[in-house]
Design an enzyme around this catalytic site. Structure first.
Site, PDB file in Angstrom:
ATOM      1  N   ASN A  36     -33.431  -3.742   2.301  1.00 44.40           N
ATOM      2  CA  ASN A  36     -34.095  -5.046   2.295  1.00 44.40           C
ATOM      3  C   ASN A  36     -35.433  -4.851   3.000  1.00 44.40           C
ATOM      4  OD1 ASN A  36     -34.972  -7.650   2.636  1.00 44.40           O
ATOM      5  ND2 ASN A  36     -33.361  -8.242   4.098  1.00 44.40           N
TER       6      ASN A  36
ATOM      7  N   LYS B  98     -37.841  -6.846   3.278  1.00 42.90           N
ATOM      8  CA  LYS B  98     -38.402  -8.072   3.878  1.00 42.90           C
ATOM      9  C   LYS B  98     -39.893  -8.175   3.530  1.00 42.90           C
ATOM     10  CE  LYS B  98     -34.813  -7.838   7.311  1.00 42.90           C
ATOM     11  NZ  LYS B  98     -34.318  -8.248   8.597  1.00 42.90           N
TER      12      LYS B  98
ATOM     13  N   HIS C 162     -30.048 -14.957   2.807  1.00 44.67           N
ATOM     14  CA  HIS C 162     -30.335 -14.187   4.028  1.00 44.67           C
ATOM     15  C   HIS C 162     -30.602 -15.150   5.181  1.00 44.67           C
ATOM     16  CE1 HIS C 162     -32.249 -11.551   6.904  1.00 44.67           C
ATOM     17  NE2 HIS C 162     -31.701 -10.550   6.256  1.00 44.67           N
TER      18      HIS C 162
ATOM     19  N   GLU D  49     -32.704 -15.137   7.454  1.00 41.66           N
ATOM     20  CA  GLU D  49     -34.126 -15.471   7.666  1.00 41.66           C
ATOM     21  C   GLU D  49     -34.564 -16.559   6.686  1.00 41.66           C
ATOM     22  OE1 GLU D  49     -35.586 -11.432   7.494  1.00 41.66           O
ATOM     23  OE2 GLU D  49     -34.597 -11.022   9.414  1.00 41.66           O
TER      24      GLU D  49
ATOM     25  N   GLU E 238     -23.812 -10.274   7.922  1.00 40.31           N
ATOM     26  CA  GLU E 238     -24.947  -9.945   8.775  1.00 40.31           C
ATOM     27  C   GLU E 238     -24.957 -10.869   9.998  1.00 40.31           C
ATOM     28  OE1 GLU E 238     -28.182  -7.702   6.443  1.00 40.31           O
ATOM     29  OE2 GLU E 238     -28.683  -9.816   6.427  1.00 40.31           O
TER      30      GLU E 238
ATOM     31  N   GLY F 265     -32.355  -6.659  13.290  1.00 39.34           N
ATOM     32  CA  GLY F 265     -33.628  -6.242  13.870  1.00 39.34           C
ATOM     33  C   GLY F 265     -33.626  -6.126  15.384  1.00 39.34           C
TER      34      GLY F 265
ATOM     35  N   SER G 176     -29.119  -3.904  11.999  1.00 35.72           N
ATOM     36  CA  SER G 176     -29.387  -2.702  12.801  1.00 35.72           C
ATOM     37  C   SER G 176     -28.575  -1.493  12.365  1.00 35.72           C
ATOM     38  CB  SER G 176     -29.191  -2.985  14.295  1.00 35.72           C
ATOM     39  OG  SER G 176     -30.121  -3.965  14.735  1.00 35.72           O
TER      40      SER G 176
END
Ligand code: PGA
Length: 254
Positions: free
Chosen positions: A9, A11, A93, A95, A163, A169, A209
């Site tokens: 991904n 991003k 996702h 985000e 996730e 991250g 991560s």
């Protein structure tokens, strides 16, 4: 036997020059023993599809609009992603859920839109740190699954990515027991929803991560069928090392 799946991904990273990493990945791993996909920014999909033509690497987008077309300035439909060369798309996702207010109901409609366009969907779920600390992880994941996975899920068009938001991250990952607990729960929920015949075939990815140093340990956990990888997917060497870990984990389970 579920085929392991490693999905990058990117991003909001990646310019044309970064396709060199994809070419390097393909050169180093021309015939991986797992499925590999890269979900790139929409601006790169067409060029990524060209770079991945005749390779084992599939191309994906990172979200799609719920509609096929319309007055939605700046948005991209699943049909457009498919037209540009994508076969996959990430939906839900965290985000997107946080930055763009994408609710479970919206995610379900996006997933259906992806399927209607012939795309394979990777649908993300996961708890925040506050939710985990409050002991609500399985409640939250269960609610997200119930409300954002549309009817009609099959192993041929859906993977679920677990996730934990606090692991994305941050360099922090859950313990193996924590990952195993949530993946076992997701498997049971999906089986209850669509029946074991389909549910046992749906891949459940871990994301947050994941990197070369921890991939082998995470991919060895029961019901972890692959990874959704952010930061470590940007470099061919890192993603390649995770592909090798997935190949080894699949071999160990035979
Ligand atoms: P990360 O991101 O690997 O950089 O933690 C994973 C993701 O958000 O999909």
């Amino acid at each position: 036997m579920r085929r392991k799946l490693i999905a990058g991904n990117w991003k909001m990273h990646g310019l044309g020059a970064d396709l060199a990493e994809v070419r390097a990945l393909i050169a180093a791993h021309p015939a991986p023993a797992c499925e590999v996909a890269i979900c790139a920014p929409a601006t790169l999909i067409h060029r990524l599809a060209q770079a991945c033509a005749d390779s084992a690497v599939a191309v994906g987008g990172q979200t799609c609009h719920i509609a096929v077309a319309g007055a939605h300035t700046g948005d991209i439909s699943a049909a457009m992603l498919a037209d540009a060369g994508a076969q996959w798309v990430i939906v839900g996702h965290s985000e997107r859920r946080a930055d763009h207010g994408e609710t479970d109901a919206i995610v379900a409609t996006q997933c259906r839109a992806a399927w209607d366009a012939g795309l394979f969907a990777i649908l993300c779920v996961g708890e925040t740190e506050a939710e985990r600390d409050a002991g609500r992880t399985l409640d939250v994941v269960g609610r997200q699954l119930a409300n954002s996975v549309p009817d009609g899920a099959t192993p041929h068009r859906l993977a679920i990515a677990y996730e934990p938001v606090w692991a994305i991250g941050t360099g922090r990952t859950p313990t193996a027991d924590q990952i195993a607990e949530v993946h076992r729960f997701i498997r049971a929920e999906i089986n209850a929803r669509i029946g074991a015949a389909g549910g046992q075939g749906i891949r459940i990815l871990y994301g947050g991560s994941m990197k070369p140093a921890n991939a082998a340990d995470i991919l060895a956990i029961a019901d972890v069928d692959g990874g959704l990888i952010g930061g470590a997917s940007l470099k061919a060497d890192d993603l390649g090392a995770i592909v090798v870990a997935a190949e080894a984990a699949a071999q160990a389970r035979i």
